[in-house]
Design a protein around this motif. Structure first.
Motif, PDB file in Angstrom:
ATOM      1  N   GLY A 136       0.772  -1.237   0.000  1.00 41.60           N
ATOM      2  CA  GLY A 136       0.000   0.000   0.000  1.00 41.60           C
ATOM      3  C   GLY A 136       0.799   1.281   0.000  1.00 41.60           C
ATOM      4  N   LYS A 137       2.128   1.178  -0.030  1.00 38.95           N
ATOM      5  CA  LYS A 137       2.966   2.374  -0.015  1.00 38.95           C
ATOM      6  C   LYS A 137       3.953   2.336  -1.179  1.00 38.95           C
ATOM      7  CE  LYS A 137       3.100   2.462   5.081  1.00 38.95           C
ATOM      8  NZ  LYS A 137       4.013   2.319   6.256  1.00 38.95           N
ATOM      9  N   LEU A 138       4.415   3.518  -1.560  1.00 44.79           N
ATOM     10  CA  LEU A 138       5.593   3.603  -2.400  1.00 44.79           C
ATOM     11  C   LEU A 138       6.811   3.644  -1.498  1.00 44.79           C
ATOM     12  CD1 LEU A 138       4.802   6.311  -5.123  1.00 44.79           C
ATOM     13  CD2 LEU A 138       4.774   3.824  -5.372  1.00 44.79           C
ATOM     14  N   LEU A 139       7.866   2.951  -1.905  1.00 44.89           N
ATOM     15  CA  LEU A 139       9.131   2.998  -1.177  1.00 44.89           C
ATOM     16  C   LEU A 139      10.175   3.618  -2.091  1.00 44.89           C
ATOM     17  CD1 LEU A 139       9.205  -0.548   0.496  1.00 44.89           C
ATOM     18  CD2 LEU A 139       8.264   1.593   1.418  1.00 44.89           C
ATOM     19  N   ALA A 140      10.685   4.793  -1.688  1.00 44.38           N
ATOM     20  CA  ALA A 140      11.759   5.458  -2.420  1.00 44.38           C
ATOM     21  C   ALA A 140      13.081   4.960  -1.856  1.00 44.38           C
ATOM     22  CB  ALA A 140      11.645   6.971  -2.281  1.00 44.38           C
ATOM     23  N   LEU A 141      13.933   4.415  -2.726  1.00 40.23           N
ATOM     24  CA  LEU A 141      15.073   3.623  -2.282  1.00 40.23           C
ATOM     25  C   LEU A 141      16.415   4.187  -2.737  1.00 40.23           C
ATOM     26  CD1 LEU A 141      13.583   0.162  -3.325  1.00 40.23           C
ATOM     27  CD2 LEU A 141      13.544   1.152  -1.035  1.00 40.23           C
ATOM     28  N   LYS A 142      17.369   4.111  -1.857  1.00 36.58           N
ATOM     29  CA  LYS A 142      18.777   4.262  -2.189  1.00 36.58           C
ATOM     30  C   LYS A 142      19.521   3.352  -1.220  1.00 36.58           C
ATOM     31  CE  LYS A 142      22.358   7.713  -3.159  1.00 36.58           C
ATOM     32  NZ  LYS A 142      23.408   7.414  -2.183  1.00 36.58           N
ATOM     33  N   GLU A 143      20.538   2.656  -1.681  1.00 40.63           N
ATOM     34  CA  GLU A 143      21.064   1.523  -0.924  1.00 40.63           C
ATOM     35  C   GLU A 143      21.914   1.898   0.279  1.00 40.63           C
ATOM     36  OE1 GLU A 143      24.357   0.499  -4.340  1.00 40.63           O
ATOM     37  OE2 GLU A 143      22.221   0.509  -4.712  1.00 40.63           O
ATOM     38  N   ASP A 144      21.910   3.171   0.682  1.00 38.48           N
ATOM     39  CA  ASP A 144      22.700   3.581   1.843  1.00 38.48           C
ATOM     40  C   ASP A 144      21.863   3.782   3.096  1.00 38.48           C
ATOM     41  OD1 ASP A 144      21.332   5.850   1.059  1.00 38.48           O
ATOM     42  OD2 ASP A 144      23.088   7.155   0.945  1.00 38.48           O
ATOM     43  N   ALA A 145      20.543   3.479   3.043  1.00 37.43           N
ATOM     44  CA  ALA A 145      19.672   3.791   4.177  1.00 37.43           C
ATOM     45  C   ALA A 145      18.354   3.038   4.041  1.00 37.43           C
ATOM     46  CB  ALA A 145      19.410   5.305   4.220  1.00 37.43           C
ATOM     47  N   PRO A 146      17.513   3.076   5.079  1.00 39.76           N
ATOM     48  CA  PRO A 146      16.163   2.530   4.930  1.00 39.76           C
ATOM     49  C   PRO A 146      15.382   3.312   3.875  1.00 39.76           C
ATOM     50  CG  PRO A 146      16.704   2.855   7.250  1.00 39.76           C
ATOM     51  CD  PRO A 146      17.780   3.528   6.461  1.00 39.76           C
ATOM     52  N   PRO A 147      14.282   2.738   3.386  1.00 43.60           N
ATOM     53  CA  PRO A 147      13.457   3.456   2.408  1.00 43.60           C
ATOM     54  C   PRO A 147      12.725   4.637   3.047  1.00 43.60           C
ATOM     55  CG  PRO A 147      12.940   1.093   2.464  1.00 43.60           C
ATOM     56  CD  PRO A 147      13.770   1.394   3.664  1.00 43.60           C
ATOM     57  N   TYR A 148      12.272   5.528   2.195  1.00 43.88           N
ATOM     58  CA  TYR A 148      11.281   6.526   2.589  1.00 43.88           C
ATOM     59  C   TYR A 148       9.949   6.115   1.990  1.00 43.88           C
ATOM     60  CZ  TYR A 148      14.024  10.087   4.982  1.00 43.88           C
ATOM     61  OH  TYR A 148      14.782  10.772   5.904  1.00 43.88           O
ATOM     62  N   ALA A 149       8.897   6.087   2.807  1.00 46.90           N
ATOM     63  CA  ALA A 149       7.574   5.709   2.347  1.00 46.90           C
ATOM     64  C   ALA A 149       6.832   6.940   1.840  1.00 46.90           C
ATOM     65  CB  ALA A 149       6.785   5.057   3.474  1.00 46.90           C
ATOM     66  N   MET A 150       6.043   6.721   0.766  1.00 44.04           N
ATOM     67  CA  MET A 150       5.274   7.801   0.167  1.00 44.04           C
ATOM     68  C   MET A 150       3.869   7.315  -0.162  1.00 44.04           C
ATOM     69  SD  MET A 150       8.176   9.297  -2.454  1.00 44.04           S
ATOM     70  CE  MET A 150       7.409  10.906  -2.691  1.00 44.04           C
ATOM     71  N   ASP A 151       2.929   8.236  -0.251  1.00 44.07           N
ATOM     72  CA  ASP A 151       1.569   7.903  -0.656  1.00 44.07           C
ATOM     73  C   ASP A 151       1.542   7.686  -2.171  1.00 44.07           C
ATOM     74  OD1 ASP A 151      -1.208   8.693  -1.752  1.00 44.07           O
ATOM     75  OD2 ASP A 151      -1.581   8.460   0.389  1.00 44.07           O
ATOM     76  N   PRO A 152       1.030   6.540  -2.655  1.00 42.67           N
ATOM     77  CA  PRO A 152       1.073   6.243  -4.089  1.00 42.67           C
ATOM     78  C   PRO A 152       0.256   7.209  -4.939  1.00 42.67           C
ATOM     79  CG  PRO A 152       0.553   4.279  -2.816  1.00 42.67           C
ATOM     80  CD  PRO A 152       0.455   5.433  -1.882  1.00 42.67           C
ATOM     81  N   GLU A 153      -0.749   7.845  -4.357  1.00 42.76           N
ATOM     82  CA  GLU A 153      -1.609   8.736  -5.138  1.00 42.76           C
ATOM     83  C   GLU A 153      -1.138  10.187  -5.072  1.00 42.76           C
ATOM     84  OE1 GLU A 153      -5.650   8.090  -4.000  1.00 42.76           O
ATOM     85  OE2 GLU A 153      -5.639   5.978  -4.618  1.00 42.76           O
ATOM     86  N   THR A 154      -0.862  10.686  -3.885  1.00 44.18           N
ATOM     87  CA  THR A 154      -0.489  12.096  -3.738  1.00 44.18           C
ATOM     88  C   THR A 154       1.006  12.334  -3.862  1.00 44.18           C
ATOM     89  OG1 THR A 154      -0.201  11.963  -1.329  1.00 44.18           O
ATOM     90  CG2 THR A 154      -2.429  12.402  -2.161  1.00 44.18           C
ATOM     91  N   LEU A 155       1.808  11.283  -3.678  1.00 42.72           N
ATOM     92  CA  LEU A 155       3.278  11.353  -3.608  1.00 42.72           C
ATOM     93  C   LEU A 155       3.762  12.142  -2.388  1.00 42.72           C
ATOM     94  CD1 LEU A 155       4.461  11.770  -7.317  1.00 42.72           C
ATOM     95  CD2 LEU A 155       3.966   9.695  -6.026  1.00 42.72           C
ATOM     96  N   GLU A 156       2.915  12.321  -1.416  1.00 38.48           N
ATOM     97  CA  GLU A 156       3.358  12.945  -0.169  1.00 38.48           C
ATOM     98  C   GLU A 156       4.246  11.971   0.597  1.00 38.48           C
ATOM     99  OE1 GLU A 156       0.058  14.270   2.122  1.00 38.48           O
ATOM    100  OE2 GLU A 156      -0.688  15.632   0.556  1.00 38.48           O
ATOM    101  N   THR A 157       5.312  12.488   1.198  1.00 32.70           N
ATOM    102  CA  THR A 157       6.228  11.650   1.960  1.00 32.70           C
ATOM    103  C   THR A 157       5.623  11.333   3.314  1.00 32.70           C
ATOM    104  OG1 THR A 157       8.132  12.636   0.841  1.00 32.70           O
ATOM    105  CG2 THR A 157       8.553  11.477   2.911  1.00 32.70           C
ATOM    106  N   ILE A 158       5.549  10.049   3.635  1.00 32.97           N
ATOM    107  CA  ILE A 158       5.026   9.600   4.925  1.00 32.97           C
ATOM    108  C   ILE A 158       6.134   9.610   5.977  1.00 32.97           C
ATOM    109  CG2 ILE A 158       3.971   7.646   6.150  1.00 32.97           C
ATOM    110  CD1 ILE A 158       2.770   6.842   3.350  1.00 32.97           C
TER     111      ILE A 158
END
Length: 501
Positions: A136-158
């Motif tokens: 139910g979430k978007l996960l914005a990824l870079k391999e140096d840290a945990p993901p950042y979760a985002m709302d799939p519809e609004t793209l607001e960062t959770i």
């Protein structure tokens, strides 16, 4: 530098370097466009969203020769439904992004070197390498840290995603794999206990976000593991011979340095129930492993691992200790098959025994029909560079920008027949990574559409090109964007029915 009270001067403009000029000039755009121009037609059975991420620094760096992919993560969402296309663009609100916006200047130093930062960060990631949809979430990824979760519809960062505190590693791969049958997410983190550590943490996550198992490994060398592969019973970790040295970083040096003496290691671990002592590190002569296409097990139980392989250091901006690096135009990555018996006592892999070039073109960014991930498969789609196709390099060279790989066509390789189909978008165009969209109602592998963001250097604008895999060499639809989007890294297609699963 992070402990110093005096900050370095804040630049007022981006450096006069190729990675910040021409098509690569940072845009800083956040946008909503409800109706994009479409030339051709978007088939009615396409209903979903293409999410992709690009590095796009909001402020000029104080490290002048900053690599292009050290910019802030900026997410694009291209919604295709009922023959129409819309677009949304938002930055990931990482700690770095928020603090720099408050300070109105760059605070992050060199790529993955905290000792060069202007201030101390708790989480210094840019979240700019991949974006996936999970639980139910978007996960914005870079391999140096945990993901950042985002709302799939609004793209607001959770916020930072630690899976309710279950994440055991300080890091998280930019290339998690998803089992098409179970929905399980298979992941790992390298440098999992911090910069320069050889620790690798492997974990499996159920579709509801519950961690199923964790295995801590120690790799032969503290090296980059950008992509990996998964089969029904095994996990495959390819180590890129770019190595980290903490003392070099403390002196203000680079996180990564090419090591021509280091073999190409491939770690093999049981996918389920593995123990730290079960990992086996196979060795291949020094080379550069690129992105994975797919992996599976053959009838004899051997691992068949298909990936891009180059003899030279593809990340040429990180040379060896003597400053040696290949010229970009000499790089050539080929779709290559490595076959490994995971139970063999012989850990040495050789070209004669284990390696076969499947497709000899200069290629990368391989994608498959994800319904056949981790299984025997037939079709691979990818970016390709073939100068003979007719690209007008003299015309576009002044506005190309630099620092990122150039690919002038999309290709479809049929592993069974050995045939390659090519789509050439035009003499003033370059392509970015494609995504595959299955055709509604069809279970046939590779039957569907390919969608890719395309750079148009004549208009200095971005376009989406949509292809039908049944007639691959012709474009079905060109979707024009009113903005120029820099080169991105990775993205994924999410069907509308799966967005809220």
């Amino acid at each position: 530098m992070g402990s110093n009270t005096a900050l370095p001067p804040a630049p007022s403009h981006f450096p006069a370097r190729p990675q910040f000029q021409g098509f690569q000039k940072p845009g800083g755009v956040e946008a909503d466009v409800s109706n994009l121009e479409v030339y051709g037609h978007i088939p009615a059975d396409i209903d979903g969203t293409f999410y992709r991420v690009m590095p796009d620094p909001q402020f000029p760096p104080f490290i002048e020769n900053d690599p292009w992919f050290n910019g802030d993560g900026s997410i694009s969402a291209f919604r295709l439904t009922q023959g129409r296309a819309s677009y949304r663009q938002r930055y990931v609100r990482t700690e770095k992004f928020v603090r720099e916006r408050e300070a109105r200047r760059a605070l992050l130093g060199k790529y993955r070197n905290k000792f060069t930062d202007a201030v101390e960060f708790k989480i210094r990631t840019t979240a700019n390498t991949n974006v996936v949809h999970f639980n139910g979430k978007l996960l914005a990824l870079k391999e140096d840290a945990p993901p950042y979760a985002m709302d799939p519809e609004t793209l607001e960062t959770i916020g930072l995603e630690t899976f309710k505190g279950q994440l055991p590693s300080l890091t998280f791969t930019a290339h998690p794999k998803f089992d098409p049958d179970t929905g399980e997410m298979i992941c790992f983190g390298y440098e999992a206990r911090g910069d320069g550590t050889p620790d690798v943490c492997y974990y499996r996550v159920a579709p509801d976000g519950t961690f199923l198992e964790t295995v801590w490994l120690v790799s032969p060398v503290a090296a980059m593991i950008h992509d990996f592969a998964v089969t029904e019973n095994w996990v495959v970790f390819p180590l890129i011979p770019q190595v980290c040295d903490l003392e070099r970083m403390r002196r203000g040096g680079e996180h990564w340095e090419w090591s021509p003496e280091t073999p190409f290691y491939i770690g093999i671990l049981p996918r389920v129930g593995g123990r730290p002592e079960d990992v086996r590190w196979f060795r291949h002569p020094n080379c550069f492993p690129g992105h994975s296409s797919n992996a599976y097990e053959d009838e004899a139980g051997r691992i068949v691992f298909d990936l891009g392989l180059s003899e030279k250091n593809v990340f040429f901006w990180w040379p060896d200790k003597d400053g040696n690096a290949p010229s970009p135009e000499t790089l050539h990555s080929q779709l290559t098959r490595i076959t490994i018996d995971p139970r063999s006592e012989d850990l040495e892999l050789t070209a004669a025994k284990n390696v076969k070039v499947l497709e000899g073109s200069n290629s990368e960014f391989y994608r498959v029909d994800d319904r056949f991930a981790m299984r025997k498969y037939r079709h691979s789609f990818f970016d390709m560079m073939d100068p003979s196709l007719g690209t007008n390099f003299p015309a576009i060279a002044p506005v190309l920008g630099g620092g990122y790989p150039l690919y002038n066509s999309l290709a479809h390789f049929d592993i069974e027949t050995g045939e390659t189909e090519v789509y050439f978008p035009g003499p003033t165009h370059m392509v970015q990574e494609p995504v595959f969209i299955p055709r509604k109602g069809s279970g046939e592998e590779g039957d569907g559409y390919l969608l890719a963001l395309v750079n148009n250097y004549a208009s200095m604008g971005s376009e989406l090109h949509l292809l039908d895999t049944k007639d691959f060499t012709k474009v079905v639809a060109k979707i024009l964007l009113p903005v120029r989007l820099r080169a991105g890294l990775h993205g994924n297609w999410v069907d509308a029915a799966d967005v809220r699963k």
